[in-house]
Write a protein that holds these residues in place. Structure first.
Motif, mmCIF file in Angstrom:
data_model
loop_
_atom_site.group_PDB
_atom_site.id
_atom_site.type_symbol
_atom_site.label_atom_id
_atom_site.label_comp_id
_atom_site.label_asym_id
_atom_site.label_seq_id
_atom_site.Cartn_x
_atom_site.Cartn_y
_atom_site.Cartn_z
ATOM 1 N N VAL A 106 3.017 -0.713 -28.792
ATOM 2 C CA VAL A 106 3.919 -1.881 -29.469
ATOM 3 C C VAL A 106 2.837 -3.241 -29.102
ATOM 4 C CG1 VAL A 106 5.752 -3.273 -29.812
ATOM 5 C CG2 VAL A 106 6.013 -1.006 -29.732
ATOM 6 N N SER A 107 2.415 -3.325 -28.020
ATOM 7 C CA SER A 107 1.796 -4.387 -27.453
ATOM 8 C C SER A 107 0.237 -4.529 -27.996
ATOM 9 C CB SER A 107 1.726 -4.561 -25.985
ATOM 10 O OG SER A 107 0.931 -3.293 -25.395
ATOM 11 N N LYS B 111 5.691 1.033 -25.129
ATOM 12 C CA LYS B 111 5.327 -0.340 -24.810
ATOM 13 C C LYS B 111 3.915 -0.623 -25.077
ATOM 14 C CE LYS B 111 5.933 -4.125 -21.160
ATOM 15 N NZ LYS B 111 6.442 -4.444 -19.802
ATOM 16 N N ALA C 277 7.908 -4.253 -38.793
ATOM 17 C CA ALA C 277 7.865 -5.562 -38.841
ATOM 18 C C ALA C 277 6.235 -6.033 -39.192
ATOM 19 C CB ALA C 277 8.439 -6.300 -37.639
ATOM 20 N N LEU D 177 13.242 1.281 -31.326
ATOM 21 C CA LEU D 177 12.795 -0.234 -31.247
ATOM 22 C C LEU D 177 11.346 -0.374 -31.527
ATOM 23 C CD1 LEU D 177 14.726 -1.308 -28.064
ATOM 24 C CD2 LEU D 177 15.219 -1.849 -30.431
ATOM 25 N N SER D 178 10.845 0.703 -30.966
ATOM 26 C CA SER D 178 9.033 0.745 -31.261
ATOM 27 C C SER D 178 9.045 0.736 -32.806
ATOM 28 C CB SER D 178 8.497 1.946 -30.663
ATOM 29 O OG SER D 178 8.888 1.642 -29.312
ATOM 30 N N GLU E 84 10.701 -0.055 -35.208
ATOM 31 C CA GLU E 84 11.331 -1.444 -35.933
ATOM 32 C C GLU E 84 10.167 -2.426 -35.714
ATOM 33 O OE1 GLU E 84 15.103 -2.386 -34.151
ATOM 34 O OE2 GLU E 84 16.084 -0.766 -35.131
ATOM 35 N N SER E 85 9.623 -2.550 -34.457
ATOM 36 C CA SER E 85 8.611 -3.314 -34.334
ATOM 37 C C SER E 85 7.344 -3.059 -35.333
ATOM 38 C CB SER E 85 7.850 -3.246 -32.638
ATOM 39 O OG SER E 85 9.088 -3.790 -31.959
ATOM 40 N N PRO F 145 -0.144 -4.265 -32.902
ATOM 41 C CA PRO F 145 -0.038 -5.643 -33.725
ATOM 42 C C PRO F 145 -1.410 -6.240 -33.899
ATOM 43 C CG PRO F 145 1.930 -5.398 -32.332
ATOM 44 C CD PRO F 145 1.076 -4.255 -31.867
#
Length: 938
Positions: free
Chosen positions: A473-474, A470, A578, A571-572, A574-575, A477
């Motif tokens: 991913v935060s 988390k 993206a 999920l990480s 995939e993020s 980006p």
């Protein structure tokens, strides 16, 4: 001929009014395909094409020219669409004249005023300007349109300093609503001002009257002397006297006007100083304004003022200006340091970072602030990741210490409790309770009815991975977007302005592309290694364990927690994908996911093997209609649930490789799967061969649906070893024909490799167990029957050479048949399908022994041969449906060892005795009839 595109259509302009050279943004549709497609742009009839800047097909930026019309349309002309139309209009405003003493938000150039006294243009100091209100009464601006006034007074002006001043225009514009009495007052004020000017001129003349009078007297005296004497001497003396008078007049004038001239020079100096202060107050007040705006955070205002001061006074040679400009530079340098500190401060938002970078760029800060910010963000993300690991490791150790003290406290409380019965074994010990709790908490792949609060009981490693991913991913980006803005130059201008800075930024980005790639790779490597240290410590190198590990691995995570972790990491991934980060930078995460998937499969299968090993404790020995217990079904369900829990792990997400792509993984999973099957086979063997005293009979129950013909199984409180063997044989038969094949289908369905090998090895091991159990059961049942034949034949000193005429089948054979019937009943009660196999083998053993006994007889009498043939035939005909080639051969050998019947009387007697035997034991021999066999096979 129709055009390829629709004509341009202007639907909006911002702002919609303004003075000449106002920058406007035009929006609409079909405004051109590019800068070269735009061939015409008019606003209020003025051509604005030279200042137009094409942004997109729906946006154009330009400046409004000096148009003739005060309001008009915006017309765009393109090559592709032709001349367009407009649904909006622009209103052109006339600029207001701003005096030198008027406050203004913009820099106003000095204006030349016409001096009526000298009849020429002259820059008049602000303190000597004529008053803004010459009438001395309140000004009330009228609402008459400017255009109408210009038409009414052509060539005139309302400015009272202008040569073309019109009093009527001035009154209409400033005093249209003023009363007549006030206008009278204005006339009086004008007269007073005129009188003051006249009085000032007269006072100036009056002050010099004495000088004029003295000069006049001197000149008169000189004239009289010249007339009286008329000589040259007098002329010479008078000339000398005239010079003396003039010198005295000059000295007297100097003495009289010295103070006045001094005051005038001082006033002029003061006036000039005030003029300079007023004119250049922007520079003199700029250091203080910079401090105030910095405190308020108005950095844009500071930068604009600095740019203005730099353009005006950057190269000045005036010492005063140099001094103040140096002070401005000092404040700006402090601002650069402040902004750089704020830029490198963490945490901060992407918006603030871009803002500070633009400020530093506008202030021409040394170095590359954008790259410094990227480096600081990179180090901060790495530090956050390691701090996250350290905090959870410390928390885990703290929990472990707490649990130790809690366990000691519980033990002491139980040992000193008066309610504790030390002699009773019924109360479980604390250690046993904790072990049971641990075994329940240990993840079983097929557990049902999970606790709803399982997330709150997650292991520290799982919570750490969720927090770590988390965090990345935060933060990543914004880090990536900052780099993208650095690459395309948007850090310095959102509207593609400042092309020089953008080009320098792009050049620096190209040079530092490899460095940034290393930064991203370092973040990815740290993320992966931290997760490996928490979940797969064996995959780290020796030197990396201390930096990325440190976890206390008392027991490995269960399959369900590993599945949860895999989903989190996916999920990480995939993020991050993206964000359009190159795949080669994210490949290390895919490798981690593959290793986690492999480990999850292995751990889940290992835990499944442990669960299957404990299935022996759940065997209740309740037999259904098919002679099966619940054990095969439990085994199959255990495998199915295990595979279903691995479905998400086995499925490949986009970009993921098959979990079985490596040969070693295939072999390991194949061996573990074979081990699972072998564990269950060993479980069956343990249950079937366990001594009677070791069997837990407390949980035995009766299946009311089971046809208990003889009631021998459930009448007692325990099962015999022979019955357990039969149940195990029935389970083995079902496993071979159904369960193992179903499991093989599920293995193939979930993509397992080597399913044929798993099935083959498992089948062979199962058949070996089945054969061992079958031989054991035959030994238990056939040996007593075979052993009783010889003593029964020779009971009462029976001799084949000397015996009476046969009267029927002797009792030993009847006893043997009853024992065979008992075996039949026992097998039939457990499993009807096992009857032919067991009975055939028992008959083989009995026939083989009977053949051996017959072949051992040296000779038979006639009656002995008839008696032997009668018993052999009676046994053969009774068990005819269970005869096999081996038993037929044994019976044939036994009959061949007997003398042949020579007379028809003996044959008739043999037939009568056989019929008598079958009739007398009809009820007992019912189980050997063909109808029973047919019923058993259905």
């Amino acid at each position: 001929m129709s055009r390829a595109r629709q004509p341009p259509l202007v639907t909006g302009i911002s702002p919609n009014e303004g003075i000449s050279w106002t920058k406007v943004t035009i929006r609409g549709e079909n405004l051109g395909t590019g800068p070269t497609d735009l061939i015409g742009l008019t606003i209020c009839g003025h051509n604005c094409l030279l200042t137009a800047e094409w942004m997109s097909a729906s946006k154009i930026v330009c400046r409004v020219g000096q148009a003739k019309n005060d309001k008009g349309d915006i017309i765009v002309t393109t090559k592709s669409g032709g001349k367009g139309t407009s649904t909006v209009s622009f209103k052109l405003l006339k600029p207001e004249k701003i005096g030198i003493l008027d406050q203004s938000a913009v820099w106003v150039d000095e204006m030349n005023y016409y001096d009526m006294r000298t009849d020429r243009n002259k820059g008049i100091p602000p303190l000597s300007l004529r008053p803004a209100n010459p009438l001395g009464i309140e000004i009330d601006k009228g609402r008459f349109p400017q255009k109408d006034l210009e038409a009414l007074f052509p060539g005139m002006s309302a400015d009272f300093t202008s040569e073309n001043f019109s009093a009527a225009w001035y009154l209409i514009e400033n005093h249209s609503t003023t009363s007549f009495d006030q206008l009278k007052t204005a006339v009086v004020n004008l007269k007073k001002q005129a009188n003051k000017k006249n009085e000032g001129s007269l006072a100036y003349v009056k002050g010099g009257l004495s000088t004029f009078f003295e000069a006049q007297d001197a000149l008169s005296a000189i004239h009289q002397k010249l007339e009286a004497d008329g000589t040259e001497k007098v002329e010479g003396s008078m000339t000398q006297k005239l010079e003396n008078v003039l010198n005295r007049a000059s000295n007297t004038a100097d003495t009289l006007f010295q103070e006045v001239l001094g005051r005038k020079d001082k006033a002029d100096s003061t006036r000039n100083a005030l003029n300079v202060l007023q004119r250049f107050k922007f520079l003199f007040n700029l250091p203080l304004n910079i401090e105030r705006n910095i405190q308020k955070g108005d950095y844009d205002v500071v930068i604009n003022d600095y740019e203005k001061a730099k353009s005006l006074f950057g190269k000045t040679e005036v010492q005063v200006f140099k001094k103040y400009y140096a002070e401005v530079e000092t404040r700006i340098e402090a601002l650069r340091e402040l902004l750089l500190d704020k830029l490198l401060e963490t945490p901060s938002t992407l918006h603030d970072q871009k803002r500070y970078i633009r400020y530093l760029s506008d202030l021409h800060a040394p170095g590359d602030p954008a790259w410094q910010c990227i480096g600081a963000q990179h180090q901060w993300i790495l530090q956050l990741m390691h701090n996250c690991k350290e905090s959870y490791v410390k928390e885990q150790k703290g929990k472990d210490i707490f649990l130790v003290f809690l366990y000691i406290y519980i033990c002491n409380s139980l040992l000193h409790s008066p309610m504790l019965d030390l002699d009773s074994d019924a109360r479980p010990s604390p250690i046993g309770h904790l072990s049971q709790t641990a075994s329940l908490k240990r993840g079983s792949s097929f557990q049902s009815g999970r606790d709803d609060a399982w997330r709150y009981k997650a292991p520290q490693q799982v919570v750490f991975v969720e927090k770590l991913t988390k965090l990345v991913v935060s933060q990543l980006p914004n880090f990536w977007k900052l780099w993208i803005s650095y690459v395309n130059g948007s850090l310095f201008s959102e509207t593609a302005e400042k092309s020089g800075q953008m080009e320098r930024s792009k050049k620096n980005a190209r040079q530092r592309q490899n460095d940034f790639k290393k930064m991203i790779q370092e973040v990815m490597h740290s993320l992966v290694k931290l997760i490996r240290g928490a979940l797969l410590p064996f995959s780290l190198r020796e030197g990396e364990s201390r930096q990325y590990g440190g976890w206390e691995m008392k027991s490995e995570l269960s399959g369900q927690w590993l599945t949860h972790v895999i989903q989190t990491v996916r999920l990480s991934s995939e993020s991050l994908t993206a964000l359009e980060i190159p795949n080669d930078m994210l490949q290390i995460i895919q490798d981690l996911i593959l290793d986690l998937r492999v480990r999850c499969i292995i751990v889940t299968l290992q835990h499944t093997a442990e669960d299957i090993k404990r299935l022996a404790e759940k065997e209740d020995w309740v037999v259904d209609n098919e002679g099966l217990t619940s054990l095969p079904s439990q085994f199959e369900q255990c495998i199915i649930h295990s595979l279903q829990s691995l479905k998400t792990v086995l499925d490949c997400k986009p970009g993921e490789a098959s979990v079985f792509q490596q040969q070693k993984t295939q072999e390991d999973v194949c061996q573990i799967s074979i081990g699972i099957m072998q564990v269950f086979i060993d479980c069956l063997e343990q249950l079937s061969t366990k001594p009677d005293g070791d069997i837990d009979t407390a949980h035995l129950s009766v299946d009311v649906s089971s046809p208990d013909l003889f009631g021998s199984i459930h009448e007692d409180s325990s099962l015999s070893s022979e019955q357990r063997l039969l149940i195990a044989l029935s389970n083995c038969r079902y496993l071979e024909r159904h369960t193992f094949l179903n499991i093989a289908e599920h293995f193939e369905k979930h993509g397992f490799q080597g399913v044929e090998k798993i099935t083959q090895v498992s089948m062979e091991s199962l058949k070996e167990l089945d054969q061992r159990l079958f031989e054991m059961y035959i030994e238990f049942k056939a040996d007593p029957i075979v052993g009783s034949l010889e003593p029964g034949i020779y009971a009462g000193y029976f001799d084949w050479k000397d015996c009476l005429v046969p009267a029927g089948v002797r009792n030993y054979l009847k006893e043997a048949l009853v024992n065979i019937i008992a075996v039949h009943a026992e097998v039939f009660t457990i499993s009807k399908d096992l009857v032919p196999r067991v009975m055939s083998r028992v008959v083989e053993a009995v026939s083989e022994e009977l053949s051996r006994l017959m072949q051992c007889v040296s000779s038979f009498s006639k009656n002995g041969a008839l008696q032997a043939r009668l018993e052999i035939c009676a046994l053969r005909d009774t068990v005819a449906i269970y005869l096999t080639p081996e038993s037929n051969s044994s019976f044939k050998q036994a009959l061949e060892a007997l003398p042949q019947l020579s007379s028809g009387t003996d044959k008739k007697l043999l037939e009568e005795l056989l019929n008598k035997f079958k009739s007398s034991m009809h009820l007992q021999l019912t189980c050997f009839q063909a109808s029973s066999s047919a019923m058993m096979k259905t």
